[in-house]
Design a protein around this motif. Structure first.
Motif, PDB file in Angstrom:
ATOM      1  N   GLN A   2       0.812  -1.212   0.000  1.00 34.81           N
ATOM      2  CA  GLN A   2       0.000   0.000   0.000  1.00 34.81           C
ATOM      3  C   GLN A   2       0.848   1.265   0.000  1.00 34.81           C
ATOM      4  O   GLN A   2       0.383   2.321  -0.419  1.00 34.81           O
ATOM      5  CB  GLN A   2      -0.941   0.008   1.216  1.00 34.81           C
ATOM      6  N   ALA A   3       2.087   1.149   0.458  1.00 33.11           N
ATOM      7  CA  ALA A   3       2.980   2.307   0.540  1.00 33.11           C
ATOM      8  C   ALA A   3       2.291   3.427   1.305  1.00 33.11           C
ATOM      9  O   ALA A   3       1.731   3.206   2.368  1.00 33.11           O
ATOM     10  CB  ALA A   3       3.417   2.745  -0.849  1.00 33.11           C
ATOM     11  N   GLU A   4       2.338   4.659   0.796  1.00 29.14           N
ATOM     12  CA  GLU A   4       1.742   5.799   1.498  1.00 29.14           C
ATOM     13  C   GLU A   4       0.305   6.054   1.051  1.00 29.14           C
ATOM     14  O   GLU A   4      -0.349   6.948   1.560  1.00 29.14           O
ATOM     15  CB  GLU A   4       2.583   7.053   1.251  1.00 29.14           C
ATOM     16  N   SER A   5      -0.191   5.312   0.072  1.00 36.97           N
ATOM     17  CA  SER A   5      -1.542   5.501  -0.426  1.00 36.97           C
ATOM     18  C   SER A   5      -2.409   4.325  -0.016  1.00 36.97           C
ATOM     19  O   SER A   5      -1.916   3.240   0.290  1.00 36.97           O
ATOM     20  CB  SER A   5      -1.552   5.633  -1.956  1.00 36.97           C
ATOM     21  N   TYR A   6      -3.721   4.555  -0.019  1.00 37.09           N
ATOM     22  CA  TYR A   6      -4.644   3.476   0.332  1.00 37.09           C
ATOM     23  C   TYR A   6      -5.197   2.841  -0.935  1.00 37.09           C
ATOM     24  O   TYR A   6      -5.749   3.522  -1.787  1.00 37.09           O
ATOM     25  CB  TYR A   6      -5.807   3.979   1.181  1.00 37.09           C
ATOM     26  N   TYR A   7      -5.018   1.523  -1.032  1.00 32.07           N
ATOM     27  CA  TYR A   7      -5.614   0.772  -2.130  1.00 32.07           C
ATOM     28  C   TYR A   7      -6.512  -0.296  -1.525  1.00 32.07           C
ATOM     29  O   TYR A   7      -6.177  -0.900  -0.507  1.00 32.07           O
ATOM     30  CB  TYR A   7      -4.543   0.131  -3.005  1.00 32.07           C
ATOM     31  N   SER A   8      -7.617  -0.549  -2.145  1.00 32.15           N
ATOM     32  CA  SER A   8      -8.609  -1.460  -1.594  1.00 32.15           C
ATOM     33  C   SER A   8      -8.527  -2.831  -2.254  1.00 32.15           C
ATOM     34  O   SER A   8      -8.298  -2.937  -3.468  1.00 32.15           O
ATOM     35  CB  SER A   8     -10.014  -0.881  -1.805  1.00 32.15           C
ATOM     36  N   ILE A   9      -8.745  -3.889  -1.456  1.00 34.73           N
ATOM     37  CA  ILE A   9      -8.813  -5.240  -2.011  1.00 34.73           C
ATOM     38  C   ILE A   9     -10.264  -5.661  -2.248  1.00 34.73           C
ATOM     39  O   ILE A   9     -10.532  -6.841  -2.485  1.00 34.73           O
ATOM     40  CB  ILE A   9      -8.118  -6.260  -1.089  1.00 34.73           C
ATOM     41  N   ASP A  10     -11.191  -4.704  -2.195  1.00 33.95           N
ATOM     42  CA  ASP A  10     -12.610  -5.033  -2.332  1.00 33.95           C
ATOM     43  C   ASP A  10     -12.921  -5.770  -3.629  1.00 33.95           C
ATOM     44  O   ASP A  10     -13.860  -6.568  -3.679  1.00 33.95           O
ATOM     45  CB  ASP A  10     -13.466  -3.769  -2.252  1.00 33.95           C
ATOM     46  N   ASN A  11     -12.172  -5.506  -4.683  1.00 36.32           N
ATOM     47  CA  ASN A  11     -12.427  -6.164  -5.969  1.00 36.32           C
ATOM     48  C   ASN A  11     -11.805  -7.555  -6.057  1.00 36.32           C
ATOM     49  O   ASN A  11     -12.039  -8.271  -7.033  1.00 36.32           O
ATOM     50  CB  ASN A  11     -11.898  -5.297  -7.118  1.00 36.32           C
ATOM     51  N   TRP A  12     -11.001  -7.916  -5.073  1.00 33.66           N
ATOM     52  CA  TRP A  12     -10.398  -9.252  -5.058  1.00 33.66           C
ATOM     53  C   TRP A  12     -11.456 -10.269  -4.662  1.00 33.66           C
ATOM     54  O   TRP A  12     -12.272 -10.048  -3.768  1.00 33.66           O
ATOM     55  CB  TRP A  12      -9.230  -9.271  -4.078  1.00 33.66           C
ATOM     56  N   LYS A  13     -11.467 -11.413  -5.329  1.00 37.39           N
ATOM     57  CA  LYS A  13     -12.560 -12.381  -5.169  1.00 37.39           C
ATOM     58  C   LYS A  13     -12.647 -12.991  -3.774  1.00 37.39           C
ATOM     59  O   LYS A  13     -13.705 -13.532  -3.397  1.00 37.39           O
ATOM     60  CB  LYS A  13     -12.439 -13.481  -6.210  1.00 37.39           C
ATOM     61  N   HIS A  14     -11.568 -12.922  -2.989  1.00 31.68           N
ATOM     62  CA  HIS A  14     -11.597 -13.501  -1.641  1.00 31.68           C
ATOM     63  C   HIS A  14     -11.589 -12.429  -0.551  1.00 31.68           C
ATOM     64  O   HIS A  14     -11.296 -12.732   0.614  1.00 31.68           O
ATOM     65  CB  HIS A  14     -10.393 -14.427  -1.451  1.00 31.68           C
ATOM     66  N   ALA A  15     -11.917 -11.199  -0.912  1.00 33.04           N
ATOM     67  CA  ALA A  15     -11.841 -10.089   0.045  1.00 33.04           C
ATOM     68  C   ALA A  15     -12.780 -10.287   1.230  1.00 33.04           C
ATOM     69  O   ALA A  15     -12.404 -10.029   2.379  1.00 33.04           O
ATOM     70  CB  ALA A  15     -12.152  -8.769  -0.661  1.00 33.04           C
ATOM     71  N   ASP A  16     -14.012 -10.733   0.985  1.00 36.63           N
ATOM     72  CA  ASP A  16     -14.971 -10.904   2.078  1.00 36.63           C
ATOM     73  C   ASP A  16     -14.486 -11.946   3.076  1.00 36.63           C
ATOM     74  O   ASP A  16     -14.610 -11.773   4.292  1.00 36.63           O
ATOM     75  CB  ASP A  16     -16.341 -11.313   1.520  1.00 36.63           C
ATOM     76  N   PHE A  17     -13.929 -13.021   2.574  1.00 35.28           N
ATOM     77  CA  PHE A  17     -13.415 -14.058   3.479  1.00 35.28           C
ATOM     78  C   PHE A  17     -12.247 -13.540   4.306  1.00 35.28           C
ATOM     79  O   PHE A  17     -12.167 -13.788   5.516  1.00 35.28           O
ATOM     80  CB  PHE A  17     -12.979 -15.290   2.687  1.00 35.28           C
ATOM     81  N   ILE A  18     -11.330 -12.804   3.681  1.00 36.55           N
ATOM     82  CA  ILE A  18     -10.172 -12.281   4.401  1.00 36.55           C
ATOM     83  C   ILE A  18     -10.614 -11.293   5.477  1.00 36.55           C
ATOM     84  O   ILE A  18     -10.016 -11.220   6.555  1.00 36.55           O
ATOM     85  CB  ILE A  18      -9.175 -11.632   3.430  1.00 36.55           C
ATOM     86  N   ASN A  19     -11.673 -10.534   5.226  1.00 36.39           N
ATOM     87  CA  ASN A  19     -12.203  -9.633   6.253  1.00 36.39           C
ATOM     88  C   ASN A  19     -12.659 -10.420   7.480  1.00 36.39           C
ATOM     89  O   ASN A  19     -12.424 -10.010   8.622  1.00 36.39           O
ATOM     90  CB  ASN A  19     -13.361  -8.811   5.693  1.00 36.39           C
ATOM     91  N   VAL A  20     -13.325 -11.552   7.257  1.00 36.44           N
ATOM     92  CA  VAL A  20     -13.762 -12.387   8.377  1.00 36.44           C
ATOM     93  C   VAL A  20     -12.549 -13.004   9.076  1.00 36.44           C
ATOM     94  O   VAL A  20     -12.493 -13.061  10.305  1.00 36.44           O
ATOM     95  CB  VAL A  20     -14.715 -13.495   7.886  1.00 36.44           C
ATOM     96  N   TYR A  21     -11.577 -13.444   8.286  1.00 36.36           N
ATOM     97  CA  TYR A  21     -10.366 -14.026   8.878  1.00 36.36           C
ATOM     98  C   TYR A  21      -9.650 -13.002   9.748  1.00 36.36           C
ATOM     99  O   TYR A  21      -9.151 -13.329  10.839  1.00 36.36           O
ATOM    100  CB  TYR A  21      -9.420 -14.514   7.779  1.00 36.36           C
ATOM    101  N   THR A  22      -9.595 -11.757   9.301  1.00 38.15           N
ATOM    102  CA  THR A  22      -8.954 -10.698  10.088  1.00 38.15           C
ATOM    103  C   THR A  22      -9.674 -10.512  11.418  1.00 38.15           C
ATOM    104  O   THR A  22      -9.053 -10.320  12.464  1.00 38.15           O
ATOM    105  CB  THR A  22      -8.949  -9.379   9.295  1.00 38.15           C
ATOM    106  N   TRP A  23     -11.011 -10.571  11.376  1.00 39.73           N
ATOM    107  CA  TRP A  23     -11.783 -10.446  12.619  1.00 39.73           C
ATOM    108  C   TRP A  23     -11.540 -11.642  13.536  1.00 39.73           C
ATOM    109  O   TRP A  23     -11.460 -11.499  14.766  1.00 39.73           O
ATOM    110  CB  TRP A  23     -13.270 -10.305  12.295  1.00 39.73           C
ATOM    111  N   TYR A  24     -11.392 -12.824  12.939  1.00 39.85           N
ATOM    112  CA  TYR A  24     -11.079 -14.031  13.712  1.00 39.85           C
ATOM    113  C   TYR A  24      -9.746 -13.866  14.424  1.00 39.85           C
ATOM    114  O   TYR A  24      -9.603 -14.226  15.611  1.00 39.85           O
ATOM    115  CB  TYR A  24     -11.058 -15.236  12.774  1.00 39.85           C
ATOM    116  N   GLN A  25      -8.764 -13.321  13.737  1.00 35.18           N
ATOM    117  CA  GLN A  25      -7.459 -13.073  14.350  1.00 35.18           C
ATOM    118  C   GLN A  25      -7.581 -12.088  15.511  1.00 35.18           C
ATOM    119  O   GLN A  25      -6.934 -12.252  16.545  1.00 35.18           O
ATOM    120  CB  GLN A  25      -6.481 -12.526  13.304  1.00 35.18           C
ATOM    121  N   THR A  26      -8.401 -11.048  15.338  1.00 29.12           N
ATOM    122  CA  THR A  26      -8.624 -10.073  16.405  1.00 29.12           C
ATOM    123  C   THR A  26      -9.205 -10.755  17.648  1.00 29.12           C
ATOM    124  O   THR A  26      -8.778 -10.497  18.781  1.00 29.12           O
ATOM    125  CB  THR A  26      -9.578  -8.968  15.934  1.00 29.12           C
ATOM    126  N   CYS A  27     -10.169 -11.654  17.419  1.00 32.16           N
ATOM    127  CA  CYS A  27     -10.801 -12.363  18.534  1.00 32.16           C
ATOM    128  C   CYS A  27      -9.800 -13.256  19.263  1.00 32.16           C
ATOM    129  O   CYS A  27      -9.715 -13.242  20.501  1.00 32.16           O
ATOM    130  CB  CYS A  27     -11.963 -13.211  18.026  1.00 32.16           C
TER     131      CYS A  27
END
Length: 262
Positions: A134-159
């Motif tokens: 991402q460097a100094e700019s924000y780029y989104s992975i929303d268009n990546w086909k597994h983005a929704d799953f990775i969002n849940v995985y990130t929350w799992y890691q937080t828990c």
């Protein structure tokens, strides 16, 4: 209807902010601003249609009120305009052509790397790859086909990190409440069309794992946690969903009654 990007509660698309967590909805805020601007324009047009003699008489009585009203409206519009400008920059709701070209170039470079890490089951590596590129700019992975799953995985890691820390270092009522609230978010029903069958199985396994850890760390039975989750779901004309504001109140009482804290 749309879903809040912060707490995932349903809300009207025209809302300036989420009624449950207060997160800004820039699109709705901009629409409300335009509607207010239209109303002011309409009021001015109606004022111009008043006969001159009547207008002079009324303006003599209420001129000061009108001036202050329009001044206040001008200040409000300037503030809303600034807020929307900043929110668009921060949230990426109004990208320029240059922004979109940069995003597509970033996706072309980074998405193959994410695909390789995903195929290897290295989900932590996926997030590391995103942050590194991402460097100094924000780029989104929303268009990546597994983005929704990775969002849940990130929350799992937080828990799991929160529960492990509570288990090793101890916890007070506030920390216990934060852990329980995170777990409730993870065990929400998530049946997105974007999930593969394997991803759905993994998510179910993550949910079961954190529920067991809650029992181990806090001594809370899974049945009690399930009941708490059900109490945090509300129903309105749009359906049944997990409500963040309700959850905060319920979790506070739940911790007080069911968990021994330091």
């Amino acid at each position: 209807m749309i879903y809040c990007e912060n707490c995932h509660a349903p809300m009207e698309e025209d809302s300036a902010k989420c009624p449950y967590c207060g997160a800004l909805n820039a699109v709705g805020g901009e629409k409300q601003y335009m509607e207010q601007l239209y109303d002011i324009k309409k009021d001015v047009e109606e004022l111009s249609a008043v006969p001159e003699e009547e207008y002079r008489r009324e303006i003599g009585k209420t001129g000061r009120v009108i001036r202050w009203t329009f001044l206040a409206a001008a200040v409000l519009m300037a503030f809303v305009g600034l807020l929307l400008f900043v929110s668009r920059k921060l949230m990426g709701t109004d990208p320029t052509a240059e922004d979109m070209r940069a995003q597509m170039a970033w996706e072309k470079e980074v998405f193959p790397k994410l695909d390789a890490l995903y195929a290897a089951g290295d989900y932590d590596g996926v997030m590391e790859c995103v942050f590194e590129n991402q460097a100094e700019s924000y780029y989104s992975i929303d268009n990546w086909k597994h983005a929704d799953f990775i969002n849940v995985y990130t929350w799992y890691q937080t828990c799991t990190e929160g529960l492990d820390k509570a288990d090793s270092e101890g916890y007070d009522a506030e920390k216990a409440g934060e852990c329980i609230l995170d777990v409730l978010f993870l065990i929400q029903e998530r049946k997105y069309d974007s999930y593969t069958e394997d991803e759905e199985s993994l998510i179910e396994a993550y949910q079961e794992e954190v529920k067991r850890k809650v029992g181990t760390v806090f001594g809370v039975q899974e049945e009690a946690l399930t009941l708490l989750y059900e109490e945090c779901r509300v129903e309105d004309e749009y359906g049944v969903y997990f409500d963040y504001q309700t959850a905060k109140k319920k979790v506070k009482n739940f911790v007080k009654k069911q968990i021994k804290t330091n």
